[in-house]
Scaffold this active site. Structure first.
Site, PDB file in Angstrom:
ATOM      1  N   HIS A 118      28.598  -8.340  47.547  1.00  0.00           N
ATOM      2  CA  HIS A 118      27.948  -9.585  48.226  1.00  0.00           C
ATOM      3  C   HIS A 118      28.930 -11.007  47.886  1.00  0.00           C
ATOM      4  O   HIS A 118      28.824 -11.768  47.127  1.00  0.00           O
ATOM      5  CB  HIS A 118      26.627  -9.847  47.364  1.00  0.00           C
ATOM      6  CG  HIS A 118      25.705 -10.879  47.990  1.00  0.00           C
ATOM      7  ND1 HIS A 118      25.478 -12.157  47.708  1.00  0.00           N
ATOM      8  CD2 HIS A 118      24.873 -10.500  49.029  1.00  0.00           C
ATOM      9  CE1 HIS A 118      24.841 -12.654  48.610  1.00  0.00           C
ATOM     10  NE2 HIS A 118      24.217 -11.617  49.261  1.00  0.00           N
ATOM     11  N   ASP A 134      17.029  -7.990  49.773  1.00  0.00           N
ATOM     12  CA  ASP A 134      17.889  -8.828  50.320  1.00  0.00           C
ATOM     13  C   ASP A 134      18.120  -8.374  51.897  1.00  0.00           C
ATOM     14  O   ASP A 134      18.182  -9.189  52.754  1.00  0.00           O
ATOM     15  CB  ASP A 134      19.503  -8.456  49.581  1.00  0.00           C
ATOM     16  CG  ASP A 134      20.640  -9.240  50.211  1.00  0.00           C
ATOM     17  OD1 ASP A 134      20.367 -10.420  49.958  1.00  0.00           O
ATOM     18  OD2 ASP A 134      21.084  -8.849  51.072  1.00  0.00           O
TER      19      ASP A 134
END
Length: 622
Positions: free
Chosen positions: A103, A286
């Site tokens: 990420h 997410d």
């Protein structure tokens, strides 16, 4: 998806709780070595990271040694009043927290170390951190949801491989009638006064259905043309394998989407924590944001989550590998904000969770910027600039501040600059306009060099811009630092003016300049131009300000091409000929060397450029 009754959601299933041994471990904090009174004293004295107890009673690592499942984000317990308040410290570490590598905003594999690529904690992982801390205040109770989630800043590891978080939790409300605890939790990043994210976390002995979410039929549905594999491979989403939870077909509609999300195994998120016990499923959550992002990208918008009004859980997390049908519905699209309702099934036909008002902040970026951001080795951020008479073996690129509008300059610098150059960029932060002009020049020059090098090698894949270093040579002119990746090194020339930058890469000496056309005082002309040149200017037809600008640009280009500078006076370079087509014949008076400079007008700017030194005969000016 079939609708489920309130009874179906309020089943006999128990909510997922933190393991009892973890809650039991908290009792050790009430021993004489660290009592509740000690905790109160620490609170009143303003305990900070640096004032934490030297010998914590319990950490996740302690449990790991006993080969027990652990809440992976409960690090050191600094303060604790059972059932009332707790303070936990957790240090994020790039070596341990493998999820951070997947990420990171900057894509520069093999070019930049991870700490320079801005790894960021997703909002959904922050929810897990909040839930684990809240669980310590509710032993025997299970997580049933979140309320009023508000993220105010990124939790990012900027140029560091470690970052300490302080997570504070307190009992905000006890609902005796419903046997539910509302626990207020916030994550504080070291050296920041306000929390990065905060929420109320709900714990009870039974799941509850309180949300009223009404999903409508998907209007004008169509199949999204890219597969999940292609989405990730081509980096239409920047997430690495840990967060790649989209699967199967995605169907989009006017105000919503339907897809499938895959439950990941939590063990892949850490290096040494063998049995992490998650209370949520942060990677899959997410991917909810990713699905919303795909819907937004179809409308040339790009989104990041900032808040959630409420999230309710109705079942425990399905087993890893489970494919969970998911639908989203856009309820409001207002100004900079996008509001979305979400429903996720458990893979067995039952609703797992619902979300009300997942809220995203919307951006709009140029397509060129988006492509560069996702695949910097395949795309150039600047524009090709075709200049009359410029040799086809040269590469000329131009960029303006409009091309990067809405994108943070510091983040863009991380994509484009080598680590050595980032230091120079940071040193210029006190002068923002100058910093951006310098960055635009570096972008244009690296694009020109990368295009030139790829052309020489006959490949479509280019070097990453951060793999190149532009430094100043002995005479101050920009040059590429030699590296093992460079078989050939082109010459460079850079110029920037106001909000534009231009650069040329060429095998031989090259010079380029850009200046805005504007009125200049007579004193400037007298200082810059000899009497012979002033006579030439008077004989030219058209805009006098434009011709003065052309002459000045031609002198700048001659100085760059020869690498000799102005030597204190622009009159050392004298125009012998100025033609109506913009060709200027310059002679360096000290050396007698001659340069032919071409000048053109583009909008309200003059661009001047020249290649290798030529004689008058070769230039056709004899």
């Amino acid at each position: 998806m079939k609708e489920l009754s309130s009874h179906a959601m309020e089943s006999d299933l128990l909510p997922l709780i933190g393991r009892v041994y973890e809650m039991e471990s908290l009792r050790a904090l009430e021993t004489p070595e660290y009592s509740a009174a000690d905790s109160a004293a620490a609170t009143s004295s303003g305990s900070t990271f640096d004032q934490a107890p030297a010998d914590p009673v319990w950490t996740a690592q302690t449990a790991e040694q006993e080969d027990e499942p652990v809440l992976p984000f409960i690090g050191r317990i600094l303060e604790h009043v059972p059932g009332q308040a707790i303070v936990v410290e957790r240090e994020l570490n790039l070596d341990e927290d493998l999820h951070l590598a997947d990420h990171a905003f900057v894509h520069a594999p093999g070019v930049k170390p991870l700490y320079a690529c801005l790894p960021v904690v997703p909002m959904t992982l922050s929810l897990e951190i909040l839930a684990e801390t809240a669980a310590c205040l509710a032993p025997g109770y299970g997580l049933i949801g979140f309320e009023d989630v508000k993220a105010t800043r990124w939790i990012e590891l900027a140029d560091t491989d470690r970052l300490r978080l302080r997570i504070t939790g307190r009992l905000d409300q006890w609902d005796a009638e419903r046997n539910t605890a509302h626990i207020a939790v916030a994550i504080h990043v070291e050296n920041q006064a306000t929390p990065a994210i905060q929420a109320r976390v709900l714990f009870s002995t039974r799941y509850r259905l309180d949300l009223e979410v009404n999903f409508t039929e998907l209007a004008n549905p169509y199949r999204y043309p890219r597969s999940a594999e292609e989405i990730y491979r081509e980096r239409h989403l920047f997430h690495g394998p840990i967060y790649q939870c989209l699967a199967g077909e995605i169907v989009l509609g006017d105000r919503g989407a339907v897809g499938e999300l895959v439950v990941q195994t939590p063990e892949i998120m850490f290096r040494t924590i063998r049995k992490p016990q998650f209370l949520t499923e942060p990677a899959l959550l997410d991917a909810v944001g990713q699905l919303i992002g795909i819907w937004a990208m179809e409308r040339e918008r790009y989104v990041f989550p900032v808040s959630i009004k409420k999230l309710e859980l109705y079942r425990p997390t399905p087993a890893p590998g489970t494919r969970c049908p998911t639908r989203i519905e856009i309820t409001r699209d207002e100004g900079k904000l996008l509001f979305v309702d979400v429903e996720i099934q458990d893979g067995a036909g039952t609703v797992w969770m619902r979300i009300k008002d997942w809220t995203d902040w919307k951006f709009r970026w140029e397509k060129r910027l988006l492509n560069f951001r996702r695949l910097p080795t395949r795309h150039l951020l600047s524009h090709t600039l075709d200049l009359p008479g410029l040799t086809p073996t040269a590469s000329c690129r131009m960029i303006s501040s409009d091309d990067i509008a809405g994108f943070d300059s510091s983040l863009l610098a991380r994509f484009c600059l080598h680590l050595d150059e980032m230091e120079t960029f940071s040193d210029m932060r006190s002068h923002t306009p100058g910093q951006q002009h310098w960055l635009l020049g570096r972008i244009a020059a690296k694009d020109a060099a990368r295009e030139w090098l790829a052309r020489q090698a006959g490949t479509e894949e280019m070097l990453h811009p951060a793999a190149l270093i532009i430094r100043n040579g002995e005479q101050g002119q920009p040059e590429l630092a030699p590296t093992p990746e460079l078989q050939q090194v082109p010459r460079l020339s850079i110029s920037h003016s106001e909000h534009r930058a231009i650069a040329v890469a060429h095998a031989g000496p090259v010079g380029v300049d850009i200046e805005p056309i504007r009125p200049r005082p007579s004193s400037f002309v007298e200082t810059m131009a000899s009497e012979t040149e002033r006579s030439l200017l008077r004989d030219l037809k058209g805009d006098a300000d434009e011709w003065i600008t052309r002459l000045w640009c031609a002198k700048e280009v001659a100085a760059k091409l020869l690498g000799l500078g102005m030597n204190g006076s622009p009159k050392v370079y004298e125009a012998q000929v100025m033609r109506e087509d913009g060709l200027v014949h310059i002679v360096h008076r000290d050396s007698g060397r001659a340069i032919v400079v071409r000048t053109v007008r583009r909008e309200e700017f003059v661009i001047a450029y020249a290649g290798p030194t030529v004689t008058e005969t070769e230039a056709g000016l004899a």
